[in-house]
Scaffold this active site. Structure first.
Site, PDB file in Angstrom:
ATOM      1  N   GLU A   1     -10.595   6.674   4.419  1.00 13.75           N
ATOM      2  CA  GLU A   1     -11.221   5.738   5.339  1.00 13.75           C
ATOM      3  C   GLU A   1     -10.270   4.561   5.501  1.00 13.75           C
ATOM      4  O   GLU A   1      -9.386   4.329   4.679  1.00 13.75           O
ATOM      5  CB  GLU A   1     -12.553   5.243   4.778  1.00 13.75           C
ATOM      6  CG  GLU A   1     -12.446   4.150   3.720  1.00 13.75           C
ATOM      7  CD  GLU A   1     -11.835   4.603   2.401  1.00 13.75           C
ATOM      8  OE1 GLU A   1     -11.828   5.831   2.136  1.00 13.75           O
ATOM      9  OE2 GLU A   1     -11.342   3.753   1.650  1.00 13.75           O
TER      10      GLU A   1
ATOM     11  N   SER B   1       1.824  -9.731  -1.032  1.00 12.15           N
ATOM     12  CA  SER B   1       1.478  -8.313  -0.883  1.00 12.15           C
ATOM     13  C   SER B   1       1.821  -7.719   0.476  1.00 12.15           C
ATOM     14  O   SER B   1       2.026  -6.520   0.596  1.00 12.15           O
ATOM     15  CB  SER B   1      -0.007  -8.102  -1.184  1.00 12.15           C
ATOM     16  OG  SER B   1      -0.804  -8.969  -0.396  1.00 12.15           O
TER      17      SER B   1
ATOM     18  N   LYS C   1       0.817  -1.227   0.000  1.00  8.46           N
ATOM     19  CA  LYS C   1       0.000   0.000   0.000  1.00  8.46           C
ATOM     20  C   LYS C   1       0.849   1.276   0.000  1.00  8.46           C
ATOM     21  O   LYS C   1       0.427   2.301  -0.521  1.00  8.46           O
ATOM     22  CB  LYS C   1      -0.967   0.005   1.185  1.00  8.46           C
ATOM     23  CG  LYS C   1      -2.127  -0.958   0.986  1.00  8.46           C
ATOM     24  CD  LYS C   1      -3.246  -0.699   1.983  1.00  8.46           C
ATOM     25  CE  LYS C   1      -4.457  -1.567   1.675  1.00  8.46           C
ATOM     26  NZ  LYS C   1      -4.258  -2.967   2.122  1.00  8.46           N
TER      27      LYS C   1
HETATM   28  C1  LIG Z   1      -5.087  -4.011   1.683  1.00  7.74           C
HETATM   29  C2  LIG Z   1      -4.349  -5.255   1.364  1.00  7.74           C
HETATM   30  C3  LIG Z   1      -4.718  -6.104   0.289  1.00  7.74           C
HETATM   31  C4  LIG Z   1      -5.957  -5.878  -0.519  1.00  7.74           C
HETATM   32  O1  LIG Z   1      -5.991  -4.731  -1.290  1.00  7.74           O
HETATM   33  P1  LIG Z   1      -5.822  -4.748  -2.866  1.00  7.74           P
HETATM   34  O2  LIG Z   1      -6.154  -3.382  -3.272  1.00  7.74           O
HETATM   35  O3  LIG Z   1      -6.761  -5.793  -3.418  1.00  7.74           O
HETATM   36  O4  LIG Z   1      -4.414  -5.127  -3.140  1.00  7.74           O
HETATM   37  C5  LIG Z   1      -3.931  -7.185  -0.001  1.00  7.74           C
HETATM   38  N1  LIG Z   1      -2.833  -7.486   0.738  1.00  7.74           N
HETATM   39  C6  LIG Z   1      -2.453  -6.722   1.776  1.00  7.74           C
HETATM   40  C7  LIG Z   1      -1.238  -7.109   2.541  1.00  7.74           C
HETATM   41  C8  LIG Z   1      -3.194  -5.574   2.127  1.00  7.74           C
HETATM   42  O5  LIG Z   1      -2.810  -4.833   3.176  1.00  7.74           O
END
Ligand SMILES: *Cc1c(COP(=O)(O)O)cnc(C)c1O
Length: 415
Positions: free
Chosen positions: A121, A388, A99
């Site tokens: 938010e 992610s 993010k």
């Molecule tokens: C917020 C988040 C997601 C989901 O958000 P996307 O916009 O679909 O990527 C996925 N993995 C992590 C670690 C997150 O914090």
């Protein structure tokens, strides 16, 4: 058709109303539409500005720690006895997830537009923490709207945001969760759109956010393609990512969409059952609708109102999905599948035990699909997973819902 004449999916631009095919747009009252147009104009200018690109690149390298490496998970691959599994390590970024990639872009844009404050938010607090971090970095005020229920549940993230200098506004209306926080944040934004920028946390919301957040996340895919080729002399056979709103997924996908031989798979949260309210598998069970100012596949009731959603991974429980994903689904360039809570939990422990990497529960959904398909593939096949985020934030929840002893008894494969 020659290669040059073919539209690049990697860098696909929405049409001038912000549509990818029939999805996206800016379905908004005129006063908000006007603000979005200003953001679009500023972004279109800034994205070609050398100074902006240079500053963003420098921060990605020296602040976030980019490029994030690609890691070959050899013990996991050999335990599964099939395809080789590779991880793009977005969990190693500063703040522990992808993010920060778009939050840096958004705060730099806010600065260049002369804004004093960013607002957003947050549900579980991940977007709030990333934005509060980026705001502190560039010296912007930051207000984060959060449902009262989530404020209580996510105390560590609330404290983190406060330490970083953000104001956390507890929203006490309605169900006191994410949807109410979005409504409250939008109202606050409308009161002061001149000095404020609403920094959306995924590739959702009205145009230009799906395009802009995608552009900021596409660094993941560009790096991954180059790194993978350099290390292996070939591209991966499959690229896999979890899909909530879809920002980490579109980030890595956009490095490979033009490579027809690379199969691309998005993994949605299958939750605890296929009953409405028990999952957030938008592409599987949704149909076209409108939410938060844009058109997309939507989990909705007969009146078109969003249905309640659920996932063990709070970053994935959104009833809509990014418009570019809807388009890629319809043209069949990307396949969307789901993984259940249970499968994600097993993947969470598997990666921890076999590789010493504790993944976020969101990312565990992408891993779960890889773990499901790898055994039947031959060992030459290469799967690239977007990891992610890291899972420290999920520890208490996991241990409570799937005790270690239970995992150890059931998962004999890896003992
Ligand atoms: C917020 C988040 C997601 C989901 O958000 P996307 O916009 O679909 O990527 C996925 N993995 C992590 C670690 C997150 O914090």
């Amino acid at each position: 058709m020659s290669q040059q004449n073919k539209m690049s999916l990697n860098t696909q631009q929405p049409d001038d109303k912000g549509y990818f095919g029939e999805y996206g747009g800016a379905v908004l009252p005129p006063d908000l539409a006007k603000i979005m147009n200003e953001i679009t104009d500023s972004y279109n200018e800034i994205k070609k500005d050398d100074a902006f690109i240079k500053e963003l690149t420098m921060l990605q390298q020296t602040y976030t720690g980019r490029p994030s490496p690609i890691y070959h998970a050899k013990r996991l691959s050999s335990a599964l006895g099939g395809a080789q599994i590779y991880l793009k390590r977005e969990d190693l970024n500063h703040t522990g997830a992808h993010k920060i990639n778009h939050c840096l872009g958004e705060v730099l844009l806010a600065k260049k537009m002369g804004k004093k404050k960013v607002i957003a938010e947050t549900g579980a607090g991940q977007h709030g923490v990333a934005l509060a971090t980026a705001a502190a970095l560039v010296g912007l005020e930051c207000d984060i709207y959060m449902g009262e229920v989530d404020v209580a549940k996510q105390a560590p993230n609330v404290r983190r945001m406060q330490v970083l200098g953000a104001k956390v506004v507890s929203v006490t209306r309605g169900t006191k969760t994410l949807k109410d926080a979005v409504d409250a944040a939008f109202e606050a934004y409308l009161e002061d759109p001149v000095t404020t920028l609403y920094a959306i946390g995924s590739v959702v919301g009205p145009h230009p956010f799906p395009m802009m957040v995608r552009d900021f996340q596409s660094v993941v895919g560009r790096e991954a393609r180059e790194q993978f080729l350099a290390a292996n002399g070939t591209l991966p056979d499959k690229v896999i990512a979890c899909v909530g709103g879809g920002s980490n997924a579109i980030g890595i996908f956009s490095g490979f969409l033009d490579d027809e031989d690379v199969q691309i798979i998005g993994v949605e949260p299958g939750g605890r059952s296929s009953a409405p309210g028990d999952h957030a598998a938008t592409m599987t069970y949704g149909k076209k609708g409108t939410i938060h100012g844009f058109e997309c596949y939507l989990l909705q009731d007969e009146k078109g109102d969003p249905l309640p959603v659920y996932s063990i991974a709070s970053g994935l429980d959104y009833p809509g999905v990014g418009p570019q994903h809807c388009y890629l689904h319809d043209i069949k360039r990307v396949e969307y599948v789901k993984a259940t809570d249970r499968e994600a939990l097993v993947a969470f422990y598997d990666l921890s035990r076999l590789e010493g990497i504790i993944p976020a529960l969101e990312s565990s959904h992408a891993l779960a699909h890889a773990i499901r398909i790898a055994p039947a593939l031959n060992p030459e096949q290469k799967l690239l997973i977007n990891l992610s985020g890291r899972g420290d934030k999920d520890m208490d929840y996991v241990l409570e819902h799937y005790p270690l002893e239970e995992y150890e008894q059931q998962r004999l494969l890896f003992q």
